[in-house]
Design a protein around this motif. Structure first.
Motif, PDB file in Angstrom:
ATOM      1  N   ALA A 187      -0.478  -5.920   1.336  1.00 52.01           N
ATOM      2  CA  ALA A 187       0.090  -4.662   0.845  1.00 52.01           C
ATOM      3  C   ALA A 187       1.338  -4.904   0.016  1.00 52.01           C
ATOM      4  O   ALA A 187       1.517  -4.296  -1.052  1.00 52.01           O
ATOM      5  CB  ALA A 187       0.408  -3.743   2.028  1.00 52.01           C
ATOM      6  N   THR A 193      -1.489  -0.622  -3.636  1.00 46.90           N
ATOM      7  CA  THR A 193      -2.245  -0.818  -2.412  1.00 46.90           C
ATOM      8  C   THR A 193      -3.068   0.427  -2.119  1.00 46.90           C
ATOM      9  O   THR A 193      -2.529   1.538  -2.116  1.00 46.90           O
ATOM     10  CB  THR A 193      -1.305  -1.125  -1.234  1.00 46.90           C
ATOM     11  N   VAL A 222       2.081   2.044  -0.468  1.00 41.98           N
ATOM     12  CA  VAL A 222       0.738   2.618  -0.547  1.00 41.98           C
ATOM     13  C   VAL A 222       0.629   3.536  -1.762  1.00 41.98           C
ATOM     14  O   VAL A 222       1.389   4.500  -1.889  1.00 41.98           O
ATOM     15  CB  VAL A 222       0.395   3.391   0.740  1.00 41.98           C
TER      16      VAL A 222
END
Length: 294
Positions: A187, A193, A222
């Motif tokens: 990540a 990600t 993310v």
């Protein structure tokens, strides 16, 4: 997708990828693999990818589909089936650009990228043919010890794919298993990600406040969240469900059959996840797969 709502459909996820990207696939062999995201790529026109993985069927399927130009890996195995069959075919054909690493070297390369460093010094790999054949450089400690160390170069990823039990629309995750391997470093080494999850909720702190320690990396890493129930199948997702060894055996058998991959795509992968889950036995059967005992 807004800054506070990172949810994506499978189609939207694929549309953000492009030919030639370096894609890291988290998980470990036949465990915790983001297979629903891999299947979305298999159904797409993407090609010429560089794949970075501790590989399992994710690597084998992408190789069989002709999606992989270069592979950077620590191993490619289904555990009970020691050598992934479609990876083996691809490697024996000589068509792949290969970088084979010690497992620790791959970890260190991801960590270097995560820390935005050009390399990290390590003893891992020294004295092995992996270092000799890979053309890796060494550095000498500037301190009194003068130790010579391997300079493991950063493995920067354009995108990382990870599967977890839970995520929320802001990108918080909860990975509940006893071993999340190096998912954190995938990540953090990536420009973007993408997390697939068994369940996506609005706010993790409201829905599951007691499992906050299962958040293995911060939501700032993310970019996209895709809801994918049973999305690790046929790999395992402890403690939720185990791997599907009969499915792996059928998949492996197809590699030795004439036209086996094309039939596997038609009969098993299909056009979407609903088809796949039905062909795999249905949601209830997958959810009930027992965890392997080691």
């Amino acid at each position: 997708m807004s800054g506070f709502d990172k949810r994506l459909s499978f189609d939207a996820f694929v549309s953000e990828l492009h030919d030639g990207m370096t894609v890291g696939i988290a998980g470990w062999g036949p465990r915790r693999k983001p297979m629903a995201l891999v299947r979305a790529i298999l159904r797409s026109g993407l090609k010429d990818l560089t794949i970075v993985a501790y590989g399992g069927a994710d690597v084998g399927m992408l190789c069989a589909a002709g999606k992989v130009k270069k592979l950077i890996f620590g191993f490619v195995s289904l555990d009970a089936i020691p050598l992934e069959p479609y990876f083996r075919k691809a490697r024996e054909s000589g068509t792949l650009d290969i970088v084979e690493l010690d497992e620790g070297m791959l970890q260190w390369g991801l960590k270097a990228a995560a820390l935005r460093l050009p390399f990290l010094p390590t003893r891992v790999g020294l004295g092995t043919d992996v270092v000799e054949r890979g053309g890796f450089a060494t550095v000498t400690s500037p301190y009194a010890d003068g130790e010579v160390l391997l300079a493991m170069p950063a493995i920067a990823l354009d995108a990382a794919l990870i599967h977890v039990q839970r995520a929320d629309q802001r990108g918080n995750v909860q990975a509940l298993g006893p071993d999340t391997y190096y998912d954190e470093w995938f990540a953090k080494a990536a420009g973007r990600t993408y997390v697939s999850a068994e369940e996506v909720v609005e706010r993790m702190d409201v829905a599951y406040p007691d499992d906050a320690r299962a958040n293995i990396f911060e939501r700032c890493f993310v970019h996209g969240v895709i809801e994918a129930p049973l999305g690790a199948h046929p790999s395992s997702l402890p403690p939720s469900y185990g791997w599907d060894m009969p499915a792996f055996k059928a998949y492996a058998a197809s590699a030795s059959e004439e036209g086996g991959w094309d039939r596997y795509v038609s009969d098993v992968i299909g056009g979407d996840e609903a088809f796949y889950l039905e062909r795999a036995g249905g949601r209830a059967a997958i959810a009930a797969l027992p965890l392997p005992i080691f």
